[in-house]
Design an enzyme around this catalytic site. Structure first.
Site, PDB file in Angstrom:
ATOM      1  N   ASP A 140     -10.036   5.698  -1.506  1.00  6.95           N
ATOM      2  CA  ASP A 140      -8.947   6.296  -2.279  1.00  6.95           C
ATOM      3  C   ASP A 140      -9.545   6.962  -3.514  1.00  6.95           C
ATOM      4  O   ASP A 140     -10.770   6.970  -3.693  1.00  6.95           O
ATOM      5  CB  ASP A 140      -7.875   5.245  -2.641  1.00  6.95           C
TER       6      ASP A 140
ATOM      7  N   TYR B   1      -6.050   6.404   4.618  1.00  6.36           N
ATOM      8  CA  TYR B   1      -6.211   5.415   3.556  1.00  6.36           C
ATOM      9  C   TYR B   1      -5.436   4.130   3.856  1.00  6.36           C
ATOM     10  O   TYR B   1      -5.984   3.028   3.795  1.00  6.36           O
ATOM     11  CB  TYR B   1      -5.762   5.975   2.178  1.00  6.36           C
TER      12      TYR B   1
ATOM     13  N   GLU C 200       0.824  -1.208   0.000  1.00  5.51           N
ATOM     14  CA  GLU C 200       0.000   0.000   0.000  1.00  5.51           C
ATOM     15  C   GLU C 200       0.859   1.260   0.000  1.00  5.51           C
ATOM     16  O   GLU C 200       0.551   2.230  -0.685  1.00  5.51           O
ATOM     17  CB  GLU C 200      -0.959   0.005   1.200  1.00  5.51           C
TER      18      GLU C 200
ATOM     19  N   CYS D 216     -16.918   2.154 -20.481  1.00  8.09           N
ATOM     20  CA  CYS D 216     -18.265   1.763 -20.037  1.00  8.09           C
ATOM     21  C   CYS D 216     -18.775   0.539 -20.796  1.00  8.09           C
ATOM     22  O   CYS D 216     -19.500  -0.273 -20.221  1.00  8.09           O
ATOM     23  CB  CYS D 216     -19.234   2.921 -20.207  1.00  8.09           C
TER      24      CYS D 216
ATOM     25  N   CYS E 299     -12.902   1.940 -15.025  1.00  5.38           N
ATOM     26  CA  CYS E 299     -13.522   3.251 -14.829  1.00  5.38           C
ATOM     27  C   CYS E 299     -12.450   4.298 -14.567  1.00  5.38           C
ATOM     28  O   CYS E 299     -12.354   4.871 -13.489  1.00  5.38           O
ATOM     29  CB  CYS E 299     -14.515   3.181 -13.670  1.00  5.38           C
TER      30      CYS E 299
HETATM   31  S1  SF4 Z   1     -20.409   2.423 -16.495  1.00 10.14           S
HETATM   32 FE1  SF4 Z   1     -18.691   3.707 -17.073  1.00 10.14          FE
HETATM   33  S2  SF4 Z   1     -18.739   5.426 -15.633  1.00 10.14           S
HETATM   34 FE2  SF4 Z   1     -20.037   3.808 -14.774  1.00 10.14          FE
HETATM   35  S3  SF4 Z   1     -18.703   2.648 -13.419  1.00 10.14           S
HETATM   36 FE3  SF4 Z   1     -18.636   1.635 -15.385  1.00 10.14          FE
HETATM   37  S4  SF4 Z   1     -16.880   2.535 -16.467  1.00 10.14           S
HETATM   38 FE4  SF4 Z   1     -17.398   3.869 -14.748  1.00 10.14          FE
END
Ligand code: SF4
Length: 298
Positions: free
Chosen positions: A142, A124, A41, A204, A197
């Site tokens: 985090d 953290y 960490e 997405c 993400c």
């Molecule tokens: S859908 Fe897109 S914005 Fe939503 S958590 Fe998944 S990667 Fe992130």
């Protein structure tokens, strides 16, 4: 998406994703000690986990526990830190090892209060150790976790700076009640933030939460927008100069010094070089001798 009713849905989508996508990092899945988790960490703060792996493996081979690290020289510790960046972390980790050795007989404490009282251990890292090493139910917060939770449940980007009260409350609200599940939850949200993400370019279409994520469903409003100060470029910064000085010392045989002339040849801007030497000295990362030569601290 309404939060209360859909936490279970998010969990049901996330946990299978973790089973299929979690990176096989050497400090995961119960393969190391709590001390090993703490080292991972500390190394991962400001450095990508994939870059940390070879350093962590080499480090743990030489210093598998706090006692071993507490007996190393500062020069060895700074050298082994290599290019992980922000080398003060290495010395703080060693200070932490000394306290764990002396005050806790080489056993990392497990309460939040004791952990945050150790040198260099903040909220953290203490939370991460309690969750990942000791399996306690605690929200780990985090940057990645803040970003993902804010997008999924609030439909907005998380703010820069330290975590807000709203973000902390959200992290606590959505944390599973069951301790084992809370550990998987923390790890999975963090991993999703690291692998899918991302801040600027969330994938997405590959995300298990795509159909329930409020941010995605809203068309990703203000993607990547954060009211933070602009990132400092590395080239020409004091960080670069400090890195050059430490790198020059790392390449020398143990105990050697660099002469003043050789130090001066490292960087053309004398004033900046001098202030970087002074700050490294102040941080305890180097020693400046009466003849102006420089070495790692003895
Ligand atoms: S859908 Fe897109 S914005 Fe939503 S958590 Fe998944 S990667 Fe992130």
């Amino acid at each position: 998406m309404s939060e209360a009713s859909d936490i279970a849905v998010v969990r049901s989508l996330l946990f299978p994703w973790w089973d299929g996508h979690a990176r096989d990092l050497p400090w995961r899945f119960g393969r190391t000690t709590p001390w090993g988790v703490l080292v991972s960490e500390v190394m991962s703060q400001q450095t990508q986990m994939s870059r940390v792996v070879p350093y962590w493996i080499a480090w743990m081979e030489v210093w598998p526990d706090a006692r071993a690290l507490s007996m190393a020289s500062s020069a060895e510790v700074i050298t082994a830190w290599g290019r992980l960046g922000y080398p003060r972390r290495a010395l703080r980790l060693q200070s932490c090892a000394r306290v764990v050795t002396e005050a806790y007989d080489d056993v990392l404490p497990r309460s939040y209060e004791e952990l945050t009282a150790l040198p260099g251990i903040g909220d953290y890292t203490a939370s991460a150790v309690m969750s990942f090493a000791y399996g306690e139910r605690i929200a780990v917060i985090d940057t990645n976790i803040r970003r993902v939770l804010s997008r999924v449940f609030l439909g907005i980007e998380s703010q820069g700076g330290t975590a807000s009260r709203e973000e902390r409350e959200l992290a606590a609200r959505v944390l599973p009640q069951d301790a084992d599940e809370s550990v998987t939850w923390n790890q999975t949200i963090m991993e999703l933030g690291a692998l899918v993400c991302s801040a600027k370019n969330p994938q997405c279409e590959q995300c298990p939460l795509a159909r329930v994520c409020a941010f995605n469903l809203a068309g990703k409003p203000g993607l990547g927008h954060k009211p933070t100060r602009p990132r400092q470029h590395f080239k020409g910064t004091d960080r670069q100069v400090r890195g050059l000085i430490l790198e020059a010392l790392r390449t020398l045989p143990s105990g050697s010094r660099i002469s003043h002339d050789d130090v001066a040849a490292l960087w053309p801007v004398t004033g900046q070089l001098d202030s970087c030497l002074a700050s490294l000295d102040e941080d305890g990362l180097i020693e400046i001798h009466p003849d102006s030569s420089v070495s790692f601290p003895s």
